[in-house]
Design an enzyme around this catalytic site. Structure first.
Site, PDB file in Angstrom:
ATOM      1  N   ASP A  83     -17.035  22.600  32.656  1.00 54.29           N
ATOM      2  CA  ASP A  83     -16.996  22.280  34.083  1.00 54.29           C
ATOM      3  C   ASP A  83     -16.910  20.763  34.220  1.00 54.29           C
ATOM      4  OD1 ASP A  83     -17.506  21.723  36.748  1.00 54.29           O
ATOM      5  OD2 ASP A  83     -19.044  23.281  36.942  1.00 54.29           O
ATOM      6  N   TRP A 137       0.802  20.618  33.389  1.00 57.13           N
ATOM      7  CA  TRP A 137       0.806  19.148  33.561  1.00 57.13           C
ATOM      8  C   TRP A 137       0.667  18.465  32.202  1.00 57.13           C
ATOM      9  CZ3 TRP A 137      -1.890  16.623  38.386  1.00 57.13           C
ATOM     10  CH2 TRP A 137      -1.294  17.159  39.554  1.00 57.13           C
ATOM     11  N   GLY A 171      -1.916  24.518  31.476  1.00 56.87           N
ATOM     12  CA  GLY A 171      -1.453  23.388  30.664  1.00 56.87           C
ATOM     13  C   GLY A 171      -0.096  22.817  31.058  1.00 56.87           C
ATOM     14  N   LYS A 193      -5.242  16.468  43.663  1.00 54.96           N
ATOM     15  CA  LYS A 193      -4.864  17.499  44.634  1.00 54.96           C
ATOM     16  C   LYS A 193      -5.992  17.696  45.628  1.00 54.96           C
ATOM     17  CE  LYS A 193      -4.478  21.978  43.394  1.00 54.96           C
ATOM     18  NZ  LYS A 193      -3.518  22.914  42.784  1.00 54.96           N
ATOM     19  N   ASP A 241     -10.694  21.830  31.348  1.00 59.30           N
ATOM     20  CA  ASP A 241     -10.705  22.944  32.309  1.00 59.30           C
ATOM     21  C   ASP A 241     -11.856  23.893  32.005  1.00 59.30           C
ATOM     22  OD1 ASP A 241      -8.214  24.002  34.337  1.00 59.30           O
ATOM     23  OD2 ASP A 241      -9.775  25.468  33.897  1.00 59.30           O
ATOM     24  N   ASP A 274      -5.675  18.301  39.122  1.00 55.07           N
ATOM     25  CA  ASP A 274      -5.024  19.388  39.867  1.00 55.07           C
ATOM     26  C   ASP A 274      -6.061  20.484  40.113  1.00 55.07           C
ATOM     27  OD1 ASP A 274      -2.795  20.563  41.106  1.00 55.07           O
ATOM     28  OD2 ASP A 274      -2.099  21.551  39.286  1.00 55.07           O
TER      29      ASP A 274
HETATM   30  N1  SAM Z   1      -2.169  21.572  36.528  1.00 58.66           N
HETATM   31  C1  SAM Z   1      -2.365  22.880  35.894  1.00 58.66           C
HETATM   32  C2  SAM Z   1      -1.104  23.226  35.153  1.00 58.66           C
HETATM   33  O1  SAM Z   1      -0.078  22.574  35.388  1.00 58.66           O
HETATM   34  O2  SAM Z   1      -1.135  24.146  34.316  1.00 58.66           O
HETATM   35  C3  SAM Z   1      -2.747  23.938  36.918  1.00 58.66           C
HETATM   36  C4  SAM Z   1      -4.139  23.745  37.439  1.00 58.66           C
HETATM   37  S1  SAM Z   1      -4.734  25.054  38.448  1.00 58.66           S
HETATM   38  C5  SAM Z   1      -3.871  24.793  39.936  1.00 58.66           C
HETATM   39  C6  SAM Z   1      -6.366  24.542  38.852  1.00 58.66           C
HETATM   40  C7  SAM Z   1      -7.337  24.572  37.686  1.00 58.66           C
HETATM   41  O3  SAM Z   1      -8.535  23.890  38.063  1.00 58.66           O
HETATM   42  C8  SAM Z   1      -7.764  25.972  37.251  1.00 58.66           C
HETATM   43  O4  SAM Z   1      -7.338  26.212  35.934  1.00 58.66           O
HETATM   44  C9  SAM Z   1      -9.297  25.926  37.342  1.00 58.66           C
HETATM   45  O5  SAM Z   1      -9.944  26.604  36.283  1.00 58.66           O
HETATM   46  C10 SAM Z   1      -9.572  24.430  37.270  1.00 58.66           C
HETATM   47  N2  SAM Z   1     -10.882  24.026  37.787  1.00 58.66           N
HETATM   48  C11 SAM Z   1     -11.408  24.288  39.004  1.00 58.66           C
HETATM   49  N3  SAM Z   1     -12.651  23.788  39.090  1.00 58.66           N
HETATM   50  C12 SAM Z   1     -12.906  23.162  37.900  1.00 58.66           C
HETATM   51  C13 SAM Z   1     -14.022  22.468  37.376  1.00 58.66           C
HETATM   52  N4  SAM Z   1     -15.136  22.306  38.082  1.00 58.66           N
HETATM   53  N5  SAM Z   1     -13.933  21.978  36.115  1.00 58.66           N
HETATM   54  C14 SAM Z   1     -12.817  22.143  35.379  1.00 58.66           C
HETATM   55  N6  SAM Z   1     -11.725  22.811  35.821  1.00 58.66           N
HETATM   56  C15 SAM Z   1     -11.773  23.314  37.071  1.00 58.66           C
END
Ligand code: SAM
Length: 191
Positions: free
Chosen positions: A81, A36, A34, A146, A65, A106
């Site tokens: 998802d 961002w 969380g 990203k 997420d 992200d």
């Molecule tokens: N921006 C976030 C923060 O500041 O807290 C960090 C994000 S982290 C680098 C990447 C996130 O992408 C993970 O929590 C992961 O669960 C999520 N993610 C990856 N594939 C996903 C999908 N298909 N649907 C939803 N979330 C996904």
């Protein structure tokens, strides 16, 4: 005091592009834990009381997420998802017919350790967020995602260039120097 160090990447990008503005509709994909969303929430909610309340009321922040996200003031959290149509449908329901000003992603795949595989999966997440952004962004809107650098990122970038006035490859200072991760900052959606 952010939940994730990644918050500093968004702060840096906002300092450069100033795209987090009160009164906006924001969609934060891959938002857990969380960081961002905290940055967005604080900037949208922290406006002087003299300013009109219309701004306050028109803010809408949606965070999605796979993982749960602890509550953040002013943020609508969805667990699911993002690449599933049903999750995207839920986001659209929360929009109540409004267009989004900004879509940020992200999202990152679970790293396999094999760079090529991770790159391909990352580009799939980019495609998915772009595809959704095209459905909900207002004309002139902003898209940030990203990606893991690799052999097909230029194709994605070329695609972005046909859809936005400005597309920049950014690597914020807060990203580890050796990391192959980058961001595409896209301004001026051509609806
Ligand atoms: N921006 C976030 C923060 O500041 O807290 C960090 C994000 S982290 C680098 C990447 C996130 O992408 C993970 O929590 C992961 O669960 C999520 N993610 C990856 N594939 C996903 C999908 N298909 N649907 C939803 N979330 C996904």
């Amino acid at each position: 005091n952010y939940r994730a160090r990644s918050a500093f990447k968004l702060l840096e990008l906002d300092q450069k592009y100033n795209f987090i503005k009160p009164g906006s509709v924001f969609i934060d994909c891959g938002a857990a834990p969380g960081g961002w969303s905290q940055v967005i929430s604080r900037k949208l909610l922290d406006i002087p009381t003299e300013e009109t309340n219309t701004n306050l009321n028109s803010n809408l922040i949606i965070a999605v997420d796979l993982l749960p996200i602890e509550p953040i003031p002013g943020v609508n959290v969805l667990q699911g998802d993002f690449t599933n149509i049903s999750t995207q449908q839920k986001i659209k329901e929360l929009l109540k017919g409004r267009d989004a000003d900004v879509v940020v992603s992200d999202m990152a795949p679970n790293f396999s350790g094999q760079h090529f595989i991770d790159h391909v999966k990352s580009m799939e997440l980019c495609e998915s967020s772009l595809n959704f952004a095209e459905q909900v962004l207002r004309s002139g809107g902003t898209f940030l995602c990203k990606f893991l650098m690799g052999e097909s990122d230029y194709e994605f970038r070329n695609n972005l260039k046909t859809k936005f006035d400005r597309v920049r490859h950014e690597k914020p200072q807060a990203v580890h120097r050796k990391s192959t991760e980058g961001y595409f900052m896209c301004l001026g959606y051509k609806k």
